[in-house]
Design a protein around this motif. Structure first.
Motif, PDB file in Angstrom:
ATOM      1  N   GLY A 308       0.521  -1.323   0.207  1.00  0.00           N
ATOM      2  CA  GLY A 308      -0.241   0.000  -0.044  1.00  0.00           C
ATOM      3  C   GLY A 308       0.800   1.367  -0.224  1.00  0.00           C
ATOM      4  O   GLY A 308      -0.161   2.217   0.054  1.00  0.00           O
ATOM      5  N   ARG A 313       1.870   1.167  -5.670  1.00  0.00           N
ATOM      6  CA  ARG A 313       1.123   1.275  -6.708  1.00  0.00           C
ATOM      7  C   ARG A 313       1.122   1.847  -7.492  1.00  0.00           C
ATOM      8  O   ARG A 313       1.217   1.603  -8.641  1.00  0.00           O
ATOM      9  CB  ARG A 313       0.652   2.845  -5.693  1.00  0.00           C
ATOM     10  N   THR A 332      -7.986  -3.199  -1.461  1.00  0.00           N
ATOM     11  CA  THR A 332      -7.944  -1.676  -1.024  1.00  0.00           C
ATOM     12  C   THR A 332      -7.260  -1.891   1.129  1.00  0.00           C
ATOM     13  O   THR A 332      -8.399  -3.477   1.585  1.00  0.00           O
ATOM     14  CB  THR A 332      -8.995  -0.996  -0.255  1.00  0.00           C
ATOM     15  N   TRP A 333      -6.713  -1.682   1.355  1.00  0.00           N
ATOM     16  CA  TRP A 333      -5.582  -2.922   2.463  1.00  0.00           C
ATOM     17  C   TRP A 333      -6.562  -1.905   4.091  1.00  0.00           C
ATOM     18  O   TRP A 333      -6.525  -0.866   3.731  1.00  0.00           O
ATOM     19  CB  TRP A 333      -4.181  -2.518   3.116  1.00  0.00           C
ATOM     20  N   LYS A 335      -8.048  -0.221   7.283  1.00  0.00           N
ATOM     21  CA  LYS A 335      -7.256   0.886   8.138  1.00  0.00           C
ATOM     22  C   LYS A 335      -6.470   0.197   9.515  1.00  0.00           C
ATOM     23  O   LYS A 335      -7.408  -0.081   9.582  1.00  0.00           O
ATOM     24  CB  LYS A 335      -8.186   1.434   8.379  1.00  0.00           C
ATOM     25  N   CYS A 341      -3.313   2.948   7.070  1.00  0.00           N
ATOM     26  CA  CYS A 341      -3.855   1.340   6.455  1.00  0.00           C
ATOM     27  C   CYS A 341      -2.243   0.384   6.721  1.00  0.00           C
ATOM     28  O   CYS A 341      -1.008   0.865   6.474  1.00  0.00           O
ATOM     29  CB  CYS A 341      -4.141   1.004   5.617  1.00  0.00           C
ATOM     30  N   ALA A 364     -11.900  -6.488  -3.250  1.00  0.00           N
ATOM     31  CA  ALA A 364     -11.320  -5.673  -4.510  1.00  0.00           C
ATOM     32  C   ALA A 364     -12.171  -5.055  -5.388  1.00  0.00           C
ATOM     33  O   ALA A 364     -13.437  -5.871  -5.850  1.00  0.00           O
ATOM     34  CB  ALA A 364     -10.191  -6.514  -4.812  1.00  0.00           C
ATOM     35  N   GLU A 365     -12.025  -4.040  -5.988  1.00  0.00           N
ATOM     36  CA  GLU A 365     -12.364  -2.768  -7.393  1.00  0.00           C
ATOM     37  C   GLU A 365     -11.334  -3.639  -8.171  1.00  0.00           C
ATOM     38  O   GLU A 365     -10.506  -3.252  -8.524  1.00  0.00           O
ATOM     39  CB  GLU A 365     -12.907  -1.586  -6.308  1.00  0.00           C
ATOM     40  N   ASN A 370     -11.218   1.833  -8.388  1.00  0.00           N
ATOM     41  CA  ASN A 370     -10.048   2.314  -7.610  1.00  0.00           C
ATOM     42  C   ASN A 370      -8.713   3.051  -7.708  1.00  0.00           C
ATOM     43  O   ASN A 370      -8.501   3.109  -6.969  1.00  0.00           O
ATOM     44  CB  ASN A 370      -9.762   0.560  -6.813  1.00  0.00           C
ATOM     45  N   ASN A 371      -8.095   3.120  -8.572  1.00  0.00           N
ATOM     46  CA  ASN A 371      -6.817   3.496  -9.005  1.00  0.00           C
ATOM     47  C   ASN A 371      -6.692   5.268  -8.934  1.00  0.00           C
ATOM     48  O   ASN A 371      -7.807   5.532  -8.848  1.00  0.00           O
ATOM     49  CB  ASN A 371      -6.181   3.329 -10.309  1.00  0.00           C
ATOM     50  N   SER A 372      -5.462   4.806  -7.917  1.00  0.00           N
ATOM     51  CA  SER A 372      -5.742   6.848  -7.374  1.00  0.00           C
ATOM     52  C   SER A 372      -4.214   6.924  -7.348  1.00  0.00           C
ATOM     53  O   SER A 372      -4.054   8.147  -6.718  1.00  0.00           O
ATOM     54  CB  SER A 372      -5.992   6.538  -4.938  1.00  0.00           C
TER      55      SER A 372
END
Length: 373
Positions: A308, A313, A332-333, A335, A341, A364-365, A370-372
């Motif tokens: 993460g 990424r 998404t790991w 929190k 996270c 998972a998306e 989901n990509n940031s």
């Protein structure tokens, strides 16, 4: 008789080739461990050639880091006095194993290379034959893994591997990885340093590469000429989903949680996204994807469970470009606290358990959503 564990980097040679050193000299002249006559039988010549490949490869590798003190400690741990040796020269010593036999002669030829990165030895007492080598702790290459020359045809024997001992099994147990999972994935250790994990890369049961990790220095190195494939390839089962993680211990963590169709990239993550993503699939960095194409092509859903952090990424972005974003999903790991996270699969397994790790994968998306990065 020489026991099997005494067979090291340097193999046995015919007794007729051994020339005892003069008894009246306190310090016999140095000699080369490989200075054998041309008339050796074919089987010994082949062994000698292999030994030279290993030794030459280790000499060429200058990993950096570690240094004299680390190597000195390893040498003295096997009973050899470091201060009695001069780097770059061969020294004759009393073998700490056989004590020179009945003649009490200096039958051990010991050598530290000039840059103090490698020490190797061999006892020429044929009642003993003890031989081996140790490396200074190695540093990291730009992509996180330093590469060392080994024979192109790798075996557990010429890589000096053995089953995991109690200390490393306990090391993995603290990370919630069972001995059963370790054995199933052929995780081993090096004979010459019990603190070095050997992650063996296998295709159809054949050893094609190996990645080493020192648990004391936390540094990695890898066989230079090994086949570039994903770690855990032989564990892939029939199905349309494959999970890709960033490291071997994360692959083992996924399997511990019951997620069998999981593989790890062999080289870790880049520091940032490349500007040449369109040609990445042809780049050496991602050759392992091409080498595993027959497995990846069968997957309609590829879950990217990279770390993460920033490099993780970046790796996810590059993998999605290589594999096709329309079939990539991103985890998404969970929190951890107010500051952030959990970073990877093993952190989730250790702190939240196997069910939480399975939940991370199942939720998972689609990557483009989901990509940031």
């Amino acid at each position: 008789m020489i026991s099997s564990w005494q067979q090291g980097l340097f193999h046995s040679i015919p007794k007729s080739n051994y020339q005892p050193q003069p008894k009246n000299k306190l310090f016999p002249p140095p000699f080369n461990l490989f200075s054998l006559p041309n008339s050796l039988p074919k089987k010994y010549s082949a062994k000698l050639k292999e030994d030279q490949e290993v030794s030459n490869g280790l000499y060429k590798g200058d990993p950096g880091g570690g240094g004299k003190q680390g190597l000195k400690q390893k040498v003295e741990n096997i009973g050899i006095n470091w201060d009695s040796c001069i780097p770059g020269q061969y020294t004759h010593l009393i073998c700490p194993l056989c004590k020179g036999g009945e003649s009490k002669e200096r039958s051990l030829s010991f050598h530290i290379n000039q840059n103090e990165k490698l020490a190797m030895w061999r006892c020429f007492n044929f009642e003993c034959g003890w031989a081996g080598h140790v490396l200074a702790d190695v540093g990291r290459a730009q992509d996180g893994v330093y590469r060392v020359n080994f024979p192109k045809k790798m075996t557990e024997e010429n890589l000096r591997l053995e089953p995991l001992g109690d200390a490393l099994i306990e090391y993995f147990a603290e990370r919630m990885i069972s001995a059963e999972i370790l054995e199933k994935n052929s995780v081993m250790q090096t004979i010459d340093d019990k603190n070095v994990i050997a992650y063996t890369y296998r295709r159809n049961g054949e050893l094609v590469n190996c990645k080493f990790r020192s648990v004391t220095s936390r540094k990695f190195w890898q066989a230079k000429h090994g086949e570039r494939i994903l770690y855990g390839l032989d564990g892939i089962k029939e199905g349309n989903e494959i999970v890709i993680v960033e490291g071997e211990i994360d692959k083992l963590s996924m399997e511990q949680a019951g997620i069998l169709n999981c593989v790890s990239v062999p080289d870790g993550a880049p520091q940032q996204v490349s500007t040449l993503l369109s040609s990445k699939i042809q780049d050496t960095r991602y050759k392992y994807l091409l080498n595993c194409k027959e497995y990846l092509d069968k997957a309609s859903r590829i879950v990217l469970a990279t770390d993460g952090d920033g490099p993780g990424r970046a790796l996810a972005e590059e993998l999605s470009c290589c594999l096709g974003k329309d079939r990539c999903w991103l985890v998404t790991w969970p929190k951890k606290d107010e500051s952030g996270c959990y970073k990877d699969a093993n952190e989730v397994l250790v702190n939240l358990g196997a069910e939480a790790l399975r939940q991370v994968v199942s939720t998972a998306e689609l990557y483009e959503v989901n990509n940031s990065v």
